[in-house]
Design a protein around this motif. Structure first.
Motif, mmCIF file in Angstrom:
data_model
loop_
_atom_site.group_PDB
_atom_site.id
_atom_site.type_symbol
_atom_site.label_atom_id
_atom_site.label_comp_id
_atom_site.label_asym_id
_atom_site.label_seq_id
_atom_site.Cartn_x
_atom_site.Cartn_y
_atom_site.Cartn_z
ATOM 1 N N ILE A 144 52.757 44.060 44.283
ATOM 2 C CA ILE A 144 51.654 43.457 43.529
ATOM 3 C C ILE A 144 51.250 44.346 42.364
ATOM 4 O O ILE A 144 51.019 43.869 41.235
ATOM 5 C CB ILE A 144 50.456 43.181 44.459
ATOM 6 C CG1 ILE A 144 50.855 42.178 45.547
ATOM 7 C CG2 ILE A 144 49.247 42.689 43.675
ATOM 8 C CD1 ILE A 144 49.781 41.923 46.578
ATOM 9 N N LEU A 145 51.175 45.648 42.590
ATOM 10 C CA LEU A 145 50.777 46.559 41.517
ATOM 11 C C LEU A 145 51.827 46.606 40.415
ATOM 12 O O LEU A 145 51.491 46.798 39.241
ATOM 13 C CB LEU A 145 50.538 47.954 42.094
ATOM 14 C CG LEU A 145 49.272 48.091 42.951
ATOM 15 C CD1 LEU A 145 49.254 49.422 43.673
ATOM 16 C CD2 LEU A 145 48.014 47.942 42.085
ATOM 17 N N ALA A 179 44.050 40.870 36.275
ATOM 18 C CA ALA A 179 44.889 42.009 36.652
ATOM 19 C C ALA A 179 44.045 43.239 36.955
ATOM 20 O O ALA A 179 44.323 43.984 37.904
ATOM 21 C CB ALA A 179 45.882 42.305 35.530
ATOM 22 N N THR A 180 42.974 43.436 36.168
ATOM 23 C CA THR A 180 42.126 44.608 36.388
ATOM 24 C C THR A 180 41.388 44.506 37.711
ATOM 25 O O THR A 180 41.190 45.505 38.413
ATOM 26 C CB THR A 180 41.135 44.762 35.230
ATOM 27 O OG1 THR A 180 41.850 44.811 33.988
ATOM 28 C CG2 THR A 180 40.296 46.014 35.369
ATOM 29 N N ASP A 202 41.499 30.080 37.381
ATOM 30 C CA ASP A 202 41.062 31.214 36.583
ATOM 31 C C ASP A 202 40.889 32.438 37.493
ATOM 32 O O ASP A 202 40.315 32.357 38.582
ATOM 33 C CB ASP A 202 39.740 30.873 35.900
ATOM 34 C CG ASP A 202 39.376 31.915 34.852
ATOM 35 O OD1 ASP A 202 40.274 32.684 34.457
ATOM 36 O OD2 ASP A 202 38.211 31.961 34.450
ATOM 37 N N GLY A 203 41.375 33.624 37.041
ATOM 38 C CA GLY A 203 41.264 34.857 37.838
ATOM 39 C C GLY A 203 42.409 35.066 38.805
ATOM 40 O O GLY A 203 42.340 35.969 39.645
ATOM 41 N N ILE A 204 43.457 34.237 38.718
ATOM 42 C CA ILE A 204 44.604 34.321 39.622
ATOM 43 C C ILE A 204 45.793 34.916 38.861
ATOM 44 O O ILE A 204 46.072 34.528 37.726
ATOM 45 C CB ILE A 204 44.974 32.951 40.197
ATOM 46 C CG1 ILE A 204 43.826 32.405 41.041
ATOM 47 C CG2 ILE A 204 46.247 33.041 41.021
ATOM 48 C CD1 ILE A 204 43.521 33.222 42.275
ATOM 49 N N LEU A 205 46.488 35.852 39.505
ATOM 50 C CA LEU A 205 47.717 36.407 38.956
ATOM 51 C C LEU A 205 48.891 35.867 39.767
ATOM 52 O O LEU A 205 48.887 35.943 41.014
ATOM 53 C CB LEU A 205 47.704 37.951 39.027
ATOM 54 C CG LEU A 205 48.990 38.655 38.588
ATOM 55 C CD1 LEU A 205 49.260 38.400 37.101
ATOM 56 C CD2 LEU A 205 48.909 40.155 38.875
ATOM 57 N N VAL A 206 49.859 35.321 39.083
ATOM 58 C CA VAL A 206 51.032 34.757 39.754
ATOM 59 C C VAL A 206 52.085 35.859 39.878
ATOM 60 O O VAL A 206 52.532 36.419 38.876
ATOM 61 C CB VAL A 206 51.586 33.552 38.977
ATOM 62 C CG1 VAL A 206 52.815 32.994 39.684
ATOM 63 C CG2 VAL A 206 50.508 32.486 38.807
ATOM 64 N N VAL A 207 52.455 36.168 41.122
ATOM 65 C CA VAL A 207 53.469 37.191 41.403
ATOM 66 C C VAL A 207 54.702 36.484 41.948
ATOM 67 O O VAL A 207 54.615 35.748 42.935
ATOM 68 C CB VAL A 207 52.959 38.233 42.412
ATOM 69 C CG1 VAL A 207 54.035 39.282 42.681
ATOM 70 C CG2 VAL A 207 51.682 38.890 41.892
ATOM 71 N N VAL A 237 47.711 35.741 43.651
ATOM 72 C CA VAL A 237 47.016 36.965 44.060
ATOM 73 C C VAL A 237 45.735 37.079 43.269
ATOM 74 O O VAL A 237 45.716 36.861 42.054
ATOM 75 C CB VAL A 237 47.892 38.215 43.826
ATOM 76 C CG1 VAL A 237 47.180 39.476 44.293
ATOM 77 C CG2 VAL A 237 49.231 38.076 44.545
ATOM 78 N N SER A 238 44.665 37.422 43.957
ATOM 79 C CA SER A 238 43.362 37.593 43.291
ATOM 80 C C SER A 238 42.685 38.842 43.852
ATOM 81 O O SER A 238 42.872 39.203 45.012
ATOM 82 C CB SER A 238 42.472 36.374 43.524
ATOM 83 O OG SER A 238 42.232 36.186 44.910
ATOM 84 N N GLY A 239 41.872 39.492 42.985
ATOM 85 C CA GLY A 239 41.151 40.691 43.386
ATOM 86 C C GLY A 239 39.682 40.416 43.585
ATOM 87 O O GLY A 239 39.125 39.445 43.063
ATOM 88 N N ALA A 240 39.019 41.315 44.362
ATOM 89 C CA ALA A 240 37.599 41.141 44.679
ATOM 90 C C ALA A 240 36.734 42.220 44.068
ATOM 91 O O ALA A 240 35.573 42.374 44.462
ATOM 92 C CB ALA A 240 37.423 41.124 46.196
#
Length: 387
Positions: A238-239, A268-269, A294-299, A309-312
Motif C-alpha cells: 500500500i505504501l 494518499a497523505t 472521494d478519498g479512496i486510493l485504488v491499489v 484503500v482509505s486512511g483515517a
C-alpha cells in the motif's frame, strides 16, 4: 736440440706422476643427513632455588628416551620410584609418577618428589642432589621381525643443587626460573580443554536446533485466517502505491493545482498518516465496474484485482507527527475550498507527505516484518518454555 726437448718432456711427466702418487687420497664426506642423537637425556627442575631448613619443596626429574620403529631405548626406572629412591641428605616425603608422554621419536618420563632438608652444617651452602644412574639398553629391529638386544649401559643424571637459606645456588642460570611443568598438569589442562570443546559443541548444536524450530514456527505460524484478512494487502504494498500516487500528483501539479489533484494528494497523505499514527487502513476489494469514492486510493494487487484503500488520519489525530497536520489542512483546503494562492502550501504538503511515506516504507519493509515475526516467535517460544 730435438733430443734435449724429448728429455725435458720425459722428466716433467715423471715429476707429475710422482707428485700425484704422493698426494693424500680425498676422504669420503660423511652424509649430511646423519645426526647423532643421545639415546637418553634427563634434567632436574626444582620448585624453588633456595629453601629454609625443614621447608618442603618439589623436585622434578624428566627424562626423554629414543623410541622409533627401528630402535627403542628400554630404561630401568625402578630405582627412581618415589617409594624406593633415597636422596640423602634430603628426606623424601613422597612423590608421584605421571603417565608417560609419547611424541614422534621420543618417550618422556617424569617423577615428582616432595623433599625437605634438615641439616645444621649446610647453612648458606649449596646442597647437591646425590648422583644417580639409570641403566638402559637399546633394542633394534632386525630382518624377519626379530629384536636385537644391545648391551647394558648406564646414564648418570646431571648435577643439581638447592641452597639452604640463600638466594640462589651457584649453578642457577636464572634467578626467576619458571616453575616446572608437570605431566599431570599438562594432562589436566588437555582434559579440561577437551571437555570445554565438547560442551561448546553441544551448546552450539542446541542453539542450532532452537533456531531451526523457531524458523519453522515462524514459517508455519498459525493465524486466524478469514476471507477479509486473506484479501488484505501488506503495508509495504500500500505504501508503495501511495508513493507512486504522490509522485504522479507532483508531476501533474507543475502546470497548476486543481481540486482533483488536491483530492488525490489528500487521500494518499491520509493513508501514509494512518500508518504514522498506528491506525488501521481501510481495505476492500473493488467490485467489477465500481467507481472509487472521494478519498479512496485504488491499489492494483496482482491476482486480486483492484483494492480500494482509505486512511483515517485527521488533523487532530496527526498532531504528534511533525508537519502532518499542516499538510492535511492545506490539502483539505485545496480540495474543498478555492485554489487561489494554494500552490506554495500544496507543494510543501506534498513534500511532507512524501517524507512521511518514505519513513513508513522503511518501517514496514520486508526485513522489518521478518524481524518482527522472528521476535514474536521468540517471545511465544519463551512463554511456552516457562509455562
Amino acid at each position: 736440440m730435438k733430443k734435449h726437448l724429448l728429455t725435458g718432456i720425459a722428466v716433467l711427466f715423471v715429476g707429475v706422476t710422482s707428485a700425484a702418487a704422493q698426494a693424500p687420497a680425498a676422504k669420503p664426506q660423511a652424509p649430511l643427513d646423519m645426526v647423532e642423537v643421545e639415546p637418553i637425556t634427563c634434567w632436574w627442575r626444582t620448585s624453588t632455588s633456595a629453601v629454609r631448613s625443614g621447608e618442603p619443596f618439589t623436585l622434578t626429574l624428566t627424562c626423554a628416551v629414543v623410541e622409533t620403529e627401528a630402535n627403542k631405548v628400554v630404561a630401568d626406572f625402578s630405582k627412581l620410584d618415589p617409594t624406593v629412591v633415597q636422596l640423602p641428605p634430603f628426606e623424601v616425603q613422597g612423590g608421584t609418577h605421571p603417565g608417560d608422554l609419547v611424541t614422534p621419536g621420543k618417550r618422556f618420563f617424569q617423577y615428582d618428589y616432595r623433599l625437605r632438608l634438615i641439616a645444621e652444617d649446610t647453612f648458606g651452602k649449596d646442597v647437591t642432589i646425590p648422583p644417580l644412574e639409570i641403566s638402559y639398553r637399546i633394542e633394534s629391529q632386525v630382518k624377519g621381525g626379530d629384536t636385537s638386544q644391545g648391551r647394558d649401559q648406564s646414564y648418570a643424571l646431571p648435577r643439581a643443587s638447592v641452597r639452604l637459606i640463600s638466594l640462589v645456588p651457584d649453578d642457577a642460570t636464572d634467578i626467576r626460573e619458571a616453575p616446572a611443568q608437570l605431566f599431570s598438569g599438562i594432562e589436566n589442562r588437555d582434559s579440561r580443554a577437551n571437555l570445554l570443546q565438547t560442551t561448546a559443541g553441544v551448546l552450539f548444536g542446541l542453539a542450532g536446533v532452537v533456531l531451526i524450530v523457531m524458523l519453522i514456527s515462524m514459517l508455519r505460524r498459525k493465524k486466524t485466517v478469514t476471507s477479509s484478512t486473506q484479501l488484505h494487502l501488506a503495508p509495504r504494498t500500500i505504501l508503495a502505491a501511495v508513493s507512486k500516487e504522490l509522485d504522479e500528483v507532483q508531476r501533474a501539479s507543475r502546470g497548476g493545482w486543481t481540486q482533483d489533484l488536491a483530492g488525490r494528494a489528500l487521500a494518499a497523505t491520509r493513508i501514509a498518516g494512518s500508518y504514522a499514527i498506528n491506525r488501521s487502513v481501510g481495505q476492500r476489494v473493488a467490485k467489477a465496474g465500481a467507481t472509487p469514492a472521494d478519498g479512496i486510493l485504488v491499489v492494483k494487487a496482482f491476482g486480486r484485482g483492484d483494492v480500494f484503500v482509505s486512511g483515517a488520519a485527521t488533523t487532530q489525530s496527526a498532531a504528534l507527527v511533525p508537519g502532518l497536520a499542516d499538510a492535511l489542512n492545506a490539502l483539505t483546503a485545496g480540495r474543498y475550498g478555492r485554489t487561489e494562492g494554494f500552490d506554495s502550501r500544496a507543494d510543501e504538503a506534498i513534500e511532507t507527505a512524501k517524507r512521511i511515506t518514505k519513513e513508513q516504507r522503511s518501517k514496514h519493509s520486508l526485513m522489518k516484518e521478518w524481524t518482527s515475526a522472528f521476535v514474536a516467535n521468540v517471545v511465544d517460544l519463551r512463554r511456552k518454555v516457562w509455562a
